[in-house]
Write a protein that holds these residues in place. Structure first.
Motif, PDB file in Angstrom:
ATOM      1  N   ALA A 397       0.827  -1.211   0.000  1.00 33.48           N
ATOM      2  CA  ALA A 397       0.000   0.000   0.000  1.00 33.48           C
ATOM      3  C   ALA A 397       0.859   1.258   0.000  1.00 33.48           C
ATOM      4  CB  ALA A 397      -0.928  -0.008   1.218  1.00 33.48           C
ATOM      5  N   ARG A 398       1.960   1.243   0.769  1.00 32.39           N
ATOM      6  CA  ARG A 398       2.853   2.418   0.782  1.00 32.39           C
ATOM      7  C   ARG A 398       3.496   2.628  -0.579  1.00 32.39           C
ATOM      8  NH1 ARG A 398       4.266   0.751   6.157  1.00 32.39           N
ATOM      9  NH2 ARG A 398       6.042  -0.411   5.348  1.00 32.39           N
ATOM     10  N   VAL A 399       3.913   1.537  -1.207  1.00 35.63           N
ATOM     11  CA  VAL A 399       4.512   1.664  -2.544  1.00 35.63           C
ATOM     12  C   VAL A 399       3.483   2.205  -3.535  1.00 35.63           C
ATOM     13  CG1 VAL A 399       5.515   0.372  -4.457  1.00 35.63           C
ATOM     14  CG2 VAL A 399       6.230  -0.126  -2.111  1.00 35.63           C
ATOM     15  N   GLU A 400       2.271   1.666  -3.456  1.00 34.38           N
ATOM     16  CA  GLU A 400       1.224   2.135  -4.359  1.00 34.38           C
ATOM     17  C   GLU A 400       0.885   3.597  -4.104  1.00 34.38           C
ATOM     18  OE1 GLU A 400      -3.370   0.920  -5.634  1.00 34.38           O
ATOM     19  OE2 GLU A 400      -2.268  -0.214  -4.108  1.00 34.38           O
ATOM     20  N   LEU A 401       0.848   3.978  -2.807  1.00 29.89           N
ATOM     21  CA  LEU A 401       0.566   5.376  -2.472  1.00 29.89           C
ATOM     22  C   LEU A 401       1.666   6.294  -2.974  1.00 29.89           C
ATOM     23  CD1 LEU A 401      -1.165   7.486  -1.019  1.00 29.89           C
ATOM     24  CD2 LEU A 401       0.083   6.953   1.090  1.00 29.89           C
ATOM     25  N   ALA A 402       2.925   5.861  -2.823  1.00 28.84           N
ATOM     26  CA  ALA A 402       4.031   6.689  -3.313  1.00 28.84           C
ATOM     27  C   ALA A 402       3.967   6.845  -4.831  1.00 28.84           C
ATOM     28  CB  ALA A 402       5.361   6.057  -2.899  1.00 28.84           C
ATOM     29  N   ASP A 403       3.654   5.750  -5.542  1.00 27.28           N
ATOM     30  CA  ASP A 403       3.516   5.848  -7.002  1.00 27.28           C
ATOM     31  C   ASP A 403       2.377   6.779  -7.383  1.00 27.28           C
ATOM     32  OD1 ASP A 403       5.590   4.066  -7.226  1.00 27.28           O
ATOM     33  OD2 ASP A 403       4.317   2.296  -7.490  1.00 27.28           O
ATOM     34  N   GLU A 408       0.383  11.761  -9.405  1.00 28.41           N
ATOM     35  CA  GLU A 408      -0.513  12.905  -9.215  1.00 28.41           C
ATOM     36  C   GLU A 408       0.266  14.214  -9.198  1.00 28.41           C
ATOM     37  OE1 GLU A 408      -4.397  14.479  -8.690  1.00 28.41           O
ATOM     38  OE2 GLU A 408      -3.599  12.534  -9.324  1.00 28.41           O
ATOM     39  N   ARG A 409       1.458  14.197  -8.589  1.00 32.17           N
ATOM     40  CA  ARG A 409       2.273  15.409  -8.570  1.00 32.17           C
ATOM     41  C   ARG A 409       2.680  15.810  -9.986  1.00 32.17           C
ATOM     42  NH1 ARG A 409       5.121  13.916  -4.769  1.00 32.17           N
ATOM     43  NH2 ARG A 409       6.774  12.872  -5.930  1.00 32.17           N
TER      44      ARG A 409
END
Length: 764
Positions: A397-403, A408-409
């Motif tokens: 989940a953290r990896v997916e959130l970072a991606d 998004e950025r």
């Protein structure tokens, strides 16, 4: 590691205990004469049992293996045990029934023909039972002595009739070993509950919270099943000690079902027989409540059968999960398999049906702690697997959130760049268009000023050759030309300043003459909608002021124009007052009307550019906006007072420095009437004839005057003299306004109301 250390420790303790008991094994008599009798009525007492003949087939029978575990029965069971000593020393012995769930156990000891009673029922609780987990009796057997024991057992739980005889030292050693095993089991289960609780707190996971409750309830069940809750928590509640085993067991199974359902819900896994599990959860609730408050004999059996059936369903669920390849399904399958394994192992050990290959699991401690600790170890494996699974999920989940954040950025950066580029292009386009408009206004002003300047020049040349009457006409032409040039300058100034008023240029101004000119315009404006105009000087007014008269005129005419547009058949009034303070004149100007008024919600928005109250006469709504800006620039503040259908009043006050001549000559002040007000009258007063042209012709005249078509107006006058000679007085007034180029006056005369055979003044 903890399990290995505990096993080593308990093994050595067991060996030490065996040495101690081995030393005394020659002196402890064996229970080789155990007989059993079933009291079906459950009401027989000691005397009834003693009256039974030995040869009676309904009397005591030798205990066979199948009679050791009668299970659930409403009968009372009597055990006849003979203990004899062949040694030369007295032996301290303990006779115990190793089952903590038994409710009523009575020991009767026959010594020399006399019987003594030692019981564990609620009516007769011995002192030693409060500190012992099992029903027991301790006694001392003298050398060569033989004792007869009659033991009555009755309980609503499953019965286990298995009396055991120990020496006092051997029993103490057995209890120590049991305490070590049970402490490892119960403590390890509570440690599991604590770990699950910590994980639930930090991860905000309801599943781990349920797991913590499950482990805590399992620890309570193990403690109650081994009799520790009876000793340490409720030593005097014998009935609850028996009920609590079934209650805690059913609640533990219920929490296990909730745990499985919660995992399936959180992980959105497809769980086979999901609604069947809901049904089992409801049955467990009923069994727990019935065991706590109802008939224990019925609900204890119901709980056992429900749990056995649940074990079968667990096999079905595990088979269904085996067909799924998701990580969550594999974890749930592992949980189901280990739970089923623990349940099966406990049932085999309880029934005494352990295979020969599992003989090493047997123990002389009851209930068997080895089987329970194996269950604890499997639960540890499940918890570790689940924690590992949750950890992997969180990492993913953290990896997916970072991606997602990085994507998004980048998307936002591109979007901002695109929007910025579009805004810059729009700004450049707007600036170009604005520049084009300014240039267009410059060209138009140049083209308009050139013919007007030519007219002004020719008028000045004609002025030298004209007589007095012609000079008045030429001066009227000059005034009109100058007015048009001023309008052109205003147009250019507003375009360049984006609706901001031009700079204020104060000059010495004849105030009464300025107010007279404003009143002339106001009369024509008010006549369009049949309004009366009044001008009042509330105080003495200075004759000359240093003020930008053109801007003041612009403000008052805008206010008067709005008042006349939104008033019909009413009154429009302009009042002026002055007060002297130090070296300034404080001039107050007010324009009031009896028109439609303004709602309070609209008043805050009234001074915005292009704001209209109603669409009247094609107005753009710029008048009040321009008036407010001019008043603010001159150092005043335009205020408003209005109410719907009660009219509107605009007021502002200006502080104007006094001129030198005003300070020197008091005659510069114009007096006012004794009543405090003087009604304004025009410098030329005329009365309309009773005969005027028809209304249609007069409306045609108003249109010609509004468009400034001088030649057509003169032709109209000639036509009316020929067609309506009786209206000579009205036409003479029109011709006088034509000579003065007073188109507003012509329009006002044309639109003024008239009545046949009545002479009424035009203005008062």
């Amino acid at each position: 590691m903890l399990f290995l250390c505990l096993s080593w420790w308990t093994t050595h303790s067991l060996a030490a205990g065996l040495d101690t008991t081995g030393q005394q094994s020659q002196r402890v008599p064996a229970l080789n004469q155990v007989q059993v009798f079933e009291d079906v009525s459950g009401k027989m007492g000691l005397d009834d049992i003693l009256a039974l003949s030995t040869g009676n087939p309904r009397s005591f029978l030798p205990m066979q293996r199948d009679r050791l575990k009668p299970g659930f029965t409403r009968s009372a069971w009597w055990l006849r045990v003979v203990v004899s000593s062949r040694g030369s020393t007295a032996l301290p012995l303990v006779l115990a029934l190793p089952d903590a769930r038994l409710q009523n156990v009575d020991f009767y000891i026959g010594r020399g023909g006399r019987w003594t009673h030692d019981g564990t029922g609620p009516a007769d609780l011995p002192s030693q039972s409060s500190s012992s987990r099992y029903p027991l009796v301790d006694f001392t057997l003298a050398p060569g002595e033989q004792l007869l024991f009659l033991i009555r057992v009755a309980s609503d739980t499953a019965l286990t009739l298995e009396p055991r005889l120990y020496s006092a030292a051997a029993y103490d050693a057995l209890e120590i070993r049991a305490a070590l095993w049970d402490a490892g089991l119960i403590g390890g289960t509570l440690a599991l509950a604590w770990c699950a609780l910590l994980i639930a707190y930090f991860s905000r996971s309801v599943s781990f919270l349920v797991l913590a409750a499950l482990c805590a309830m399992t620890a309570l069940f193990e403690a109650a099943d081994r009799g520790y809750t009876k000793v340490y928590l409720w030593p005097h509640a014998t009935e609850w000690s028996s009920r609590s085993v079934t209650v805690f067991g059913c609640i533990a199974v219920l929490l296990f079902i909730v745990f499985i359902l919660r995992i399936a819900h959180d992980e959105k896994a497809s769980l086979p027989a999901r609604y069947v599990l809901f049904g089992f959860a409801l049955l467990e609730c009923v069994a727990a409540a019935g065991s706590a408050f109802g008939n224990l004999f019925v609900f204890a059996q119901a709980g056992m059968y429900v749990n056995a059936l649940f074990g079968v369903v667990t096999v079905v669920v595990a088979a269904g999960l085996a067909r799924q390849s998701t990580p969550t399904a594999r974890i749930m399958l592992l949980t189901m398999v280990f739970s089923l394994f623990n349940f099966a192992l406990r049932m085999l050990e309880t029934l005494g049906s352990l295979p020969s290959g599992l003989a090493w699991l047997k123990s002389d401690i009851h209930p068997n702690p080895v089987v329970a600790i194996i269950g604890l170890a499997t639960n540890l494996i499940v918890l570790a697997a689940w924690i590992n699974h949750v950890g992997k999920q969180r990492i993913a989940a953290r990896v997916e959130l970072a991606d997602w954040q990085r994507t998004e950025r980048d998307r936002l950066r591109d979007q901002v760049a695109q929007r910025t580029l579009a805004l810059n292009e729009a700004l450049l386009y707007a600036e170009e268009k604005n520049q084009q408009k300014i240039e267009t206004l410059g060209y138009v002003s140049h083209d308009l000023r050139a013919p007007l300047a030519t007219i002004s020049s020719y008028a000045k040349l004609l002025l030298h050759l004209a007589d007095s009457k012609e000079a008045n006409l030429i001066h009227a032409i000059e005034r009109s030309v100058n007015y048009q040039l001023g309008l052109i300058d205003e147009l250019i100034g507003y375009a360049k300043a984006e609706l901001q008023p031009l700079d204020i240029v104060p000059v010495a101004t004849d105030l009464p003459a300025l107010l007279d000119d404003i009143a002339d315009y106001a009369i024509a404006l008010c006549a369009q909608l049949n309004n009366q105009f009044h001008y009042q000087a509330l105080t003495s007014l200075p004759r000359r002021l240093t003020i930008d008269g053109r801007r003041l005129q612009q403000v008052l005419l805008n206010l008067l124009s709005n008042a006349s547009k939104f008033t019909r058949d009413g009154i429009v009034m302009m009042t002026v007052r002055a007060r002297r303070q130090d070296d300034h004149w404080h001039m107050g100007f007010e324009v009031a009307d009896t028109g439609i008024g303004i709602d309070i919600e609209e008043q805050s928005k009234l001074f915005a550019a292009f704001r209209q109250i109603q669409s009247v006469n094609g107005s753009t709504g710029l008048g009040l906006f321009i008036a407010q800006r001019i008043v603010n620039t001159m150092g005043g503040d335009l205020s408003l007072s209005s109410a719907p259908q009660r009219g509107t009043s605009f007021f502002f006050e200006l502080a104007i420095p006094m001129t030198d001549d005003a300070q020197a000559s008091p005659s510069n002040v114009v007096p006012y009437s004794s009543s405090g007000s003087a009604q304004f009258r025009p410098r030329r007063k005329h009365r309309l004839a009773t005969t005027v042209p028809p209304e249609s012709d007069r409306r045609e005249l108003a249109i010609l005057a509004k468009d400034g078509r001088l030649t057509d107006i003169e032709q109209w006058i000639e036509d009316m003299i020929r067609i309506h000679p009786s209206g000579a007085a009205f036409l003479a007034e029109i011709r006088f306004c034509v000579e003065a180029l007073d188109f507003a006056g012509i329009e006002a005369l044309a639109l003024a109301p008239h009545e046949t055979d009545d002479v009424s003044p035009l203005l008062t």
